[in-house]
Design a protein around this motif. Structure first.
Motif, PDB file in Angstrom:
ATOM      1  N   GLU A  62       1.152  -1.282  -0.402  1.00 22.91           N
ATOM      2  CA  GLU A  62      -0.280  -0.225   0.006  1.00 22.91           C
ATOM      3  C   GLU A  62       1.111   1.315   0.023  1.00 22.91           C
ATOM      4  N   ALA A  63       2.045   1.723   0.722  1.00 24.01           N
ATOM      5  CA  ALA A  63       2.564   2.592   0.816  1.00 24.01           C
ATOM      6  C   ALA A  63       3.340   2.823  -0.663  1.00 24.01           C
ATOM      7  N   PHE A  64       3.620   1.535  -0.895  1.00 25.98           N
ATOM      8  CA  PHE A  64       4.568   1.992  -2.724  1.00 25.98           C
ATOM      9  C   PHE A  64       3.237   2.525  -3.531  1.00 25.98           C
ATOM     10  N   THR A  65       3.029   1.550  -4.107  1.00 29.02           N
ATOM     11  CA  THR A  65       2.009   2.151  -4.697  1.00 29.02           C
ATOM     12  C   THR A  65       1.263   3.612  -3.959  1.00 29.02           C
ATOM     13  N   SER A  66       0.948   3.700  -2.945  1.00 27.96           N
ATOM     14  CA  SER A  66       0.787   5.104  -2.585  1.00 27.96           C
ATOM     15  C   SER A  66       1.611   6.164  -3.296  1.00 27.96           C
ATOM     16  N   HIS A  67       2.796   6.039  -3.376  1.00 31.14           N
ATOM     17  CA  HIS A  67       3.798   7.469  -3.898  1.00 31.14           C
ATOM     18  C   HIS A  67       4.074   8.600  -3.307  1.00 31.14           C
ATOM     19  N   ASP A  68       3.534   8.194  -1.641  1.00 30.55           N
ATOM     20  CA  ASP A  68       3.747   9.357  -0.959  1.00 30.55           C
ATOM     21  C   ASP A  68       5.115   8.607  -0.234  1.00 30.55           C
TER      22      ASP A  68
END
Length: 642
Positions: free
Chosen positions: A48-54
């Protein structure tokens, strides 16, 4: 921190052709790479953190808060101890090396996935994919994919310079891996564990971080099995267990002790001498006024630092803290706890104070007494009478709820310091509970109850129950042997009587033989052996009634007037030769389900949580993490041990 709960997340896709990206981290053991999958909870948080690009979510906490993962740099970083950072990958394709599954680099995995999807779309499976390193992956069909390694360059005679390797099997997805659900967010208790002598903790040459990993894993499984009702209702979660190491500080380059020892060590039998320098001499170092101060400071500072880090990362934690020490580690903690101040904050004693609000660390200074047994050394004696060479003892920033001593030589060290009796009034100033746990064959372990009250010397220690709630096999075997011995005696006497009657009938001279006297002599020989085995069995079964008779014993204040010497049941194989298993007995505690369950129960008893009265015996199997030297791809194995 990662947001999760005690239930495993859903990680399957409705599209059978799509691929699940799962995150893995690498172990490097003996120059071999071993990749282990993150739990479902951790992998989902990383994805989730990887795909959020945050950019604010570039650091994700995993493994219950014990590791941080830097997603951009693809590294896994230990939080509470020093260790090498490990590589992290977002994985979907793997190739087999022996029995190990190794993930492809992310770029290559994406390339293979693209070719796989094209083959599905066109139904053309005879594809050959060239990899950047010159190797090839061949798609025969959806289930048969092989990896051909780079061919060796032939020499001038046309002979390959290296043997031709067999093609490797290529796998898509994570079906071959046994992946854990993940740690529960709810932490009920914090347990620090201090190791004993040497840099390794058991015969598998594992570090304290590795053995504590297994200890923590077994503890959680036992909680889920023995506290299933409370666990399902959310009343209990897990016990966080963190390692504390002092050996590296003592043997660091800054101390220079290893180099000094090397300069004076004989060259003969080098392996034995190195073993002595790195392990056995730690006991002498601790008795030295110079090096013992370094050891105590290291342990105290490490405990305070890790406690502060834990509280900062778990601000909702409202539980208590306990300490456990193995071998020499238990003695270090014992001396440290003996010299703590009785904490009082806002008029309340330490029993009612939140650990995070305790006093600032400082040095305790006690009266220096001279002991008649050792007039050349001054001993600093605690308020309750324990002694140690003159030292400054740091204060802990928390008050431990319990102290568990595993395979501990505390009793021996207290005795050789010239202290004949601790007394019934002796207690640890800031710690209510004390438990001395030992294996009956452990050559390093000593009892303590007799030092509190000499009349307890003849009272057997309390027998720790088996984690499945039944007698150990060897105890049942003893009972069976007793019954068999009785049967053998009856059959022997019957046969003996028949033989004597036959001989008497054939030989008139033997008619005057006193057959009753012969029978009585045989009876005495058999009964002597039989009674020896029965008495041994009775002495062990008497432990079951020991707790009921505590009211008649003066047990003192060390464990709040309760028993504190506890003995494990020896395993069936150990029963046959106690000398052969003496060494393994001293290091058994890290993976002993009986020991771990005992500690877990004492922790939850202090929280007022009772275990289930019955547990499903057929389904209670301990899943132990695979040894790091193993090449198996699974992350856990099902076995049953102590």
């Amino acid at each position: 921190m990662t947001s999760s709960n005690c239930d495993s997340p859903v990680s399957e896709s409705s599209d059978s052709n799509s691929i699940i990206k799962h995150w893995f981290y690498e172990h490097t053991i003996d120059a071999k790479k071993r990749w282990t999958p993150f739990s479902f909870v951790d992998s989902q948080a990383l994805e989730e953190a990887f795909t959020s690009h945050d950019s604010h979510r570039s650091i994700i906490t995993t493994d219950g808060g014990r590791f941080d993962v830097n997603i951009p740099e693809r590294i896994r970083i230990p939080v509470y101890w020093k260790g090498e950072n490990s590589e992290v990958r977002r994985c979907s394709w793997f190739y087999k090396v022996d029995s190990r599954s190794i993930p492809y680099e992310e770029g290559i995995a994406d390339l293979l996935e693209h070719e796989y999807q094209e083959a599905l779309r066109t139904e053309d499976w005879h594809r050959r994919v060239e990899l950047p390193n010159g190797e090839q992956v061949v798609f025969h069909d959806a289930n048969v994919i092989v990896h051909f390694q780079q061919k060796s360059t032939p020499d001038n005679w046309g002979t390959p310079t290296s043997p031709i390797s067999k093609p490797r099997v290529v796998k898509r997805g994570i079906d071959d891996f046994n992946i854990e659900d993940g740690d529960c967010d709810k932490i009920d208790h914090l347990l620090f564990m201090v190791h004993g002598i040497g840099s390794v903790c058991d015969l598998k040459f594992r570090t304290v971080e590795e053995v504590v990993d297994e200890f923590r894993s077994i503890a959680q499984q036992l909680i889920q099995a023995h506290y299933r009702t409370a666990y399902d209702e959310g009343e209990v979660g897990r016990v966080e267990v963190l390692p504390v190491s002092w050996w590296n500080s003592l043997h660091s380059d800054e101390s220079g002790i290893d180099q000094k020892l090397k300069s004076i060590t004989l060259e003969s039998i080098p392996k034995l001498r190195n073993f002595t320098n790195e392990t056995l001499l730690d006991v002498l170092f601790y008795t030295s006024p110079v090096f013992s101060q370094n050891i105590v400071d290291t342990v105290a500072n490490s405990l305070n630092k890790k406690f502060g880090m834990f509280m900062n990362r778990n601000r909702n934690f409202k539980g208590k803290v306990s300490l456990a020490g193995h071998s020499l580690g238990s003695l270090i903690l014992f001396d440290l706890l003996c010299h703590q101040k009785s904490l009082v904050v806002n008029g309340d004693s330490h029993e009612n104070v939140e650990a995070v609000k305790l006093v600032k660390p400082e040095v305790v200074r006690h009266k220096v007494l001279e002991r008649t047994q050792s007039k050349q050394i001054d001993y600093r004696v605690g308020l309750s009478g324990t002694g140690q060479p003159l030292m400054k003892y740091p204060q802990l920033t928390f008050a431990p709820k319990n102290f568990f001593a595993l395979g501990s030589p505390i009793g021996m060290f207290v005795t050789i310091r010239g202290i004949d009796k601790l007394g019934v009034d002796f207690r640890l100033p800031t710690c209510d509970g004390f438990f001395n746990i030992f294996h009956p064959y452990d050559p390093v372990a000593y009892r303590l109850e007799a030092l509190v009250n000499p009349t307890l010397a003849n009272v057997p220690p309390v027998l720790i129950p088996h984690h499945k709630g039944r007698k150990r096999m060897h105890l049942e075997l003893k009972e069976t042997m007793n019954r068999v011995s009785t049967d053998i005696k009856t059959k022997f006497m019957s046969s003996f009587k028949h033989v004597t009657e036959t001989v008497c009938a054939l030989n008139p001279i033997t008619k005057n033989v006193n057959h009753k006297a012969i029978e009585q002599e045989v009876n005495e020989v058999i009964d002597k052996q039989l009674n020896s085995e029965i008495n041994q069995g009775k002495s062990e079964s008497a432990n079951d009634e020991t707790k009921d008779s505590n009211d008649n014993l003066q047990l003192g204040q060390l464990n709040q007037t309760k028993r504190f010497d506890y003995v494990l049941q020896e395993a069936p194989l150990e029963f046959f030769n106690e000398y052969l298993f003496a060494l393994t007995a001293h290091v058994c505690y890290w993976e002993s389900a009986d020991t771990i369950l005992f500690i877990v129960k004492e922790i939850y008893n202090s929280l007022g949580v009772e275990a289930d009265k019955e547990i499903p015996q057929h389904s209670l199997k301990i899943e132990r993490p695979t040894l790091k030297s193993s090449d198996a791809p699974q992350t856990s194995t099902s076995v049953e041990r102590r």
